[in-house]
Design a protein around this motif. Structure first.
Motif, PDB file in Angstrom:
ATOM      1  N   TYR A 164       0.736  -1.270   0.074  1.00 33.42           N
ATOM      2  CA  TYR A 164      -0.007   0.049   0.145  1.00 33.42           C
ATOM      3  C   TYR A 164       0.908   1.236  -0.116  1.00 33.42           C
ATOM      4  O   TYR A 164       0.279   2.533   0.476  1.00 33.42           O
ATOM      5  N   GLY A 165       2.117   1.076  -0.457  1.00 33.17           N
ATOM      6  CA  GLY A 165       2.989   2.367  -0.245  1.00 33.17           C
ATOM      7  C   GLY A 165       3.171   2.866  -1.460  1.00 33.17           C
ATOM      8  O   GLY A 165       2.532   2.691  -2.735  1.00 33.17           O
ATOM      9  N   ILE A 166       4.095   3.967  -1.652  1.00 40.75           N
ATOM     10  CA  ILE A 166       4.359   4.606  -2.898  1.00 40.75           C
ATOM     11  C   ILE A 166       6.035   4.514  -2.964  1.00 40.75           C
ATOM     12  O   ILE A 166       6.837   4.000  -2.127  1.00 40.75           O
ATOM     13  N   GLN A 167       6.565   4.920  -4.103  1.00 40.20           N
ATOM     14  CA  GLN A 167       7.898   4.881  -4.401  1.00 40.20           C
ATOM     15  C   GLN A 167       8.785   5.659  -3.600  1.00 40.20           C
ATOM     16  O   GLN A 167      10.141   5.570  -3.169  1.00 40.20           O
ATOM     17  N   ASN A 168       8.391   6.574  -2.529  1.00 41.85           N
ATOM     18  CA  ASN A 168       9.098   7.201  -1.690  1.00 41.85           C
ATOM     19  C   ASN A 168       9.268   6.310  -0.348  1.00 41.85           C
ATOM     20  O   ASN A 168      10.111   6.646   0.409  1.00 41.85           O
TER      21      ASN A 168
END
Length: 762
Positions: free
Chosen positions: A305-309
């Protein structure tokens, strides 16, 4: 190389954990006032007791290494002697098990230790990396390497490890501040006087690729150098976008090996960049139901559930110097110094599905209600969803320890005393996303996985400066050759300055905390034979308010000067016995631990850590077996039963509940058998399990993760005297397990994985 040779003892490292000569002035002053340094006070051990340690020439030894871990030293100068002689439960994960299981991280090593659980970043995402709980109590600051603190929070790699030891029960005397449930001490690979050149290449599913090298070179009769290097690029099976890139180098040099005076210097440079997983959201199947991870109800376990950051970018530089001198006559002094800098830039997405709402309408409109009505709900971002921040930990620690073995008349004594000084600064700067993080849906998070968000100017800064001064003293007195008593204490002076707020503005939080406290210990030891130890121990530890302000910012937000320190006491009775000519070690212990003024996570899903008047009690039993049943058959097994309860709470719903993150049952087993050893058809077969019963995630026991079970196996073949090929299989039943825990989410473990290693040694 034969399996026996592979277990061969390198020359024993006679340099205890010690460091810079600068700290010797204090130790020398202590010695100058004592008569113990006079050789006339040297004592011959009474029958049935262990002799006082003496320096012996270092030699190269071949043959089978004893796998009964009770005979191993503790690796901590404050706890002289072997694990057999130490009156507390100590579980060792030896080098042999680390190698056979192809262990690459500290977290993987500790799966062999029942009673330890791993948690996700806590306190608004402020802590990730290695976060463990020992017997249910946080051990955030309780990681030692060669007896000194390993400062900073990051994911540790095992490429320098000789073994991993876990001391159970309150351990303020040995570890200092915190150590509520115990502590973890890692013994590293030190130079020896035996030339040795080894390398291992590992590849497999994920994909996974790793290379390590271990080079030990004798320089002279008393000097040796060692170099360990590691590089890894890997992904996790059945886990989306979970990638790791890391490398490290660790040179060391030792002087005076085999002489009464040794000096060792080692350096570690380690870089790790990996994806952070905020975990699988907890959902509620109906109103007032117990929450469970969404993957238990059909959501893809590979969802991220994350993003590339959401990456953890860590650089660690650590310099350690260790000095030891034996005066003879049972008197020795060590001095250890460590300098550490951990530079870390990280971010995490903590996507949650809310709490269990009380009304039917509220539940129907909630994230969980929508999901169980076959919708694809939008997740909330919990308090753990911080934007990127950079944190720099800089620390120095020096410990001087004096050990004296002497007699007064018919009585034998063992005295341990010293000074422990540590100073640490933590500077943390946070940056907001611009634009803000978009919403994510429970069933289709991949629409966000490729996002990389820009950040704005720094909007928060936290600065912490802390100093710990510890004075410790322990006396063990033999009343008879078999019966001894001991008593000791650590006195700690704790000072902390904390500031937080918007950069360039006046701090919104500014605390200056100073406190001092005592941590006593005492007990009785009965040793009817050298391979039999029976004991009762009482030990304590203290965590003062403010210890975790930088990493638990909610603790600072809720702080007031009336907060009392967390206090923990541990009562334990146990036995450690060697069987089969001391090839096999068996341990058993019963314990009762209480923790007062507990800091707990709020039940509102915010991730806040709040100070309470809660009292938590954990009673339990532990069993362990380690060693050789036959020359071909090795076993390493342990079991822990933990009966936990919140016995007093300001929140009525929490009273009488089980303590969060504490499994009632946990067990591990690893066993290997050699077939046709020392023949061209040799094969070593290994198999093991790890098990943990269900765990509650919050103080009121309204969310849980189910039991974990993993079946692992290994097959190994010695190609010739220098080459070994090994195949490891992990989670062979492909079960959905949960490794990292938090109040409203849990990290899903990797699926079935197979790795192949080729190891060379010359």
């Amino acid at each position: 190389m034969s399996r026996d040779t592979n277990r061969a003892l390198s020359a024993p490292n006679t340099a205890p954990n010690t460091a810079l000569v600068a700290g010797l002035s204090l130790g020398a002053a202590m010695v100058g006032g004592m008569a113990f340094a006079d050789p006339s006070f040297a004592q011959t051990a009474a029958p049935g007791t262990a002799a006082a340690p003496v320096a012996v020439p270092e030699v190269s030894v071949t043959g089978a290494r004893p796998t009964n871990q009770l005979v191993a030293p503790t690796g901590n100068p404050r706890l002289p002697g072997t694990i057999q002689e130490t009156p507390q439960t100590i579980t060792v994960v030896p080098q042999e098990v680390l190698r056979e299981q192809t262990v690459t991280t500290l977290e993987q090593a500790l799966r062999n230790v029942p009673g330890i659980t791993s948690t996700i970043g806590e306190g608004n995402g402020g802590v990730s990396g290695d976060q463990f709980r020992i017997r249910g109590f946080s051990s955030q600051n309780d990681l030692l390497v060669d007896g000194l603190r390993d400062f900073g929070s990051y994911q540790r790699d095992t490429f320098t490890y000789e073994d991993v030891q876990v001391l159970k029960g309150a351990s303020g005397f040995a570890f200092g501040t915190s150590a509520i449930g115990g502590g973890i001490n890692i013994n590293t690979k030190a130079p020896t006087l035996e030339n040795r050149y080894a390398a291992t290449a590992t590849g497999g599913m994920g994909p996974f690729a790793r290379f390590t090298a271990d080079i030990n070179q004798r320089v002279s009769e008393t000097i040796a150098m060692r170099l360990n290097v590691m590089g890894q690029s890997s992904s996790l099976v059945d886990r989306d976008d979970q990638d790791t890139r890391r490398w490290g180098i660790a040179p060391s040099i030792a002087f005076g090996l085999g002489t009464p005076t040794t000096f060792t210097v080692d350096y570690l440079h380690y870089e790790d960049r990996h994806t952070i997983d905020g975990g699988m959201p907890i959902v509620y199947a109906r109103r007032n139901a117990i929450g469970r991870p969404a993957s238990e109800y059909g959501v893809r376990r590979s969802n991220w559930y994350g993003i590339q950051n959401d990456e953890d970018d860590v650089t660690v530089d650590r310099l350690t110097a260790r000095f030891a001198h034996s005066f003879g006559g049972g008197l020795s002094i060590t001095n250890d110094t460590r300098l550490t800098r951990v530079d870390r830039t990280t971010a995490i997405t903590a996507a949650t599905c809310g709490t269990n709402n009380a009304s039917n309408t509220a539940y129907a409109n909630s994230c969980s209600g929508q999901f169980f009505n076959r919708q694809n709900p939008v997740l909330a971002y919990g308090g753990g969803s911080n934007a990127p921040y950079n944190q720099i930990n800089e620390a120095i620690q020096n410990i001087t320890t004096l050990n004296a073995n002497f007699s007064t008349g018919p009585l034998r004594h063992q005295l341990t005393a010293g000074v422990d000084i540590a100073h640490e600064t933590v500077d943390r700067t946070a940056y907001p996303y611009s634009p803000t993080r978009p919403s994510v849906r429970l069933l289709t998070p991949e629409t966000n996985n490729a996002l990389f968000l820009a950040t704005g100017p720094a909007n928060n800064r936290r600065e912490t400066e802390s100093t710990n001064l510890g004075l410790f003293l322990n006396e063990r007195l033999w009343l008879t050759p078999q019966l001894s008593v001991y008593g000791g204490f650590r006195w700690t002076k704790f000072d902390l300055d904390y500031q937080a707020g918007t950069p360039g503005a006046r701090p919104s939080q500014n605390y200056d905390i100073s406190d001092s406290y005592w941590d006593p210990r005492a007990g009785v030891i009965w040793e009817p034979a050298p391979n039999q130890t029976f004991y009762y121990s009482y030990s304590t530890s203290t965590t003062p308010p403010g210890t975790f302000f930088t990493t638990f910012p909610a603790g600072a937000a809720n702080f007031n000067n009336n907060f009392e320190p967390e206090r923990n006491t541990n009562h334990e009775v146990g036995a450690k016995i060697g069987f089969l000519d001391n090839r096999l070690g068996v341990t058993a212990a019963l314990f009762h631990a209480e923790k007062g003024n507990a800091f707990v996570q709020a039940d509102d899903g915010s991730g806040d850590v709040v100070a309470t008047g809660d009292r938590q009690r954990i009673r339990g039993a532990e069993l362990g077996v380690t060693g050789n049943i036959t020359p071909e058959w090795n076993i390493y097994a342990a079991y822990a039963y933990l009966d936990s309860e919140t016995t007093r709470s300001d929140t009525p719903a929490n009273e009488g509940r089980r303590v969060q993150y504490v499994p009632k049952h946990s067990a591990s087993l690893w066993t290997t058998y050699d077939i046709a050893r020392d023949t061209p058809w040799n094969v070593t077969l290994g198999a093991g399990i790890t098990y943990r019963s269900k765990v509650f995630l919050n103080a009121d026991n309204t969310a849980e993760v189910p039991a974990n079970f993993s079946f692992d196996a290994m097959i190994q073949h010695k190609i010739n005297q220098n080459l070994i090929v090994r195949v490891n299989g992990y989670n062979l039943t492909d079960r959905t397990n949960y490794e990292g825990l938090f109040g409203n989410r849990a990290i899903v473990g990797a699926g079935r994985t197979v790795l192949v290693s080729l190891a060379a040694e010359f």
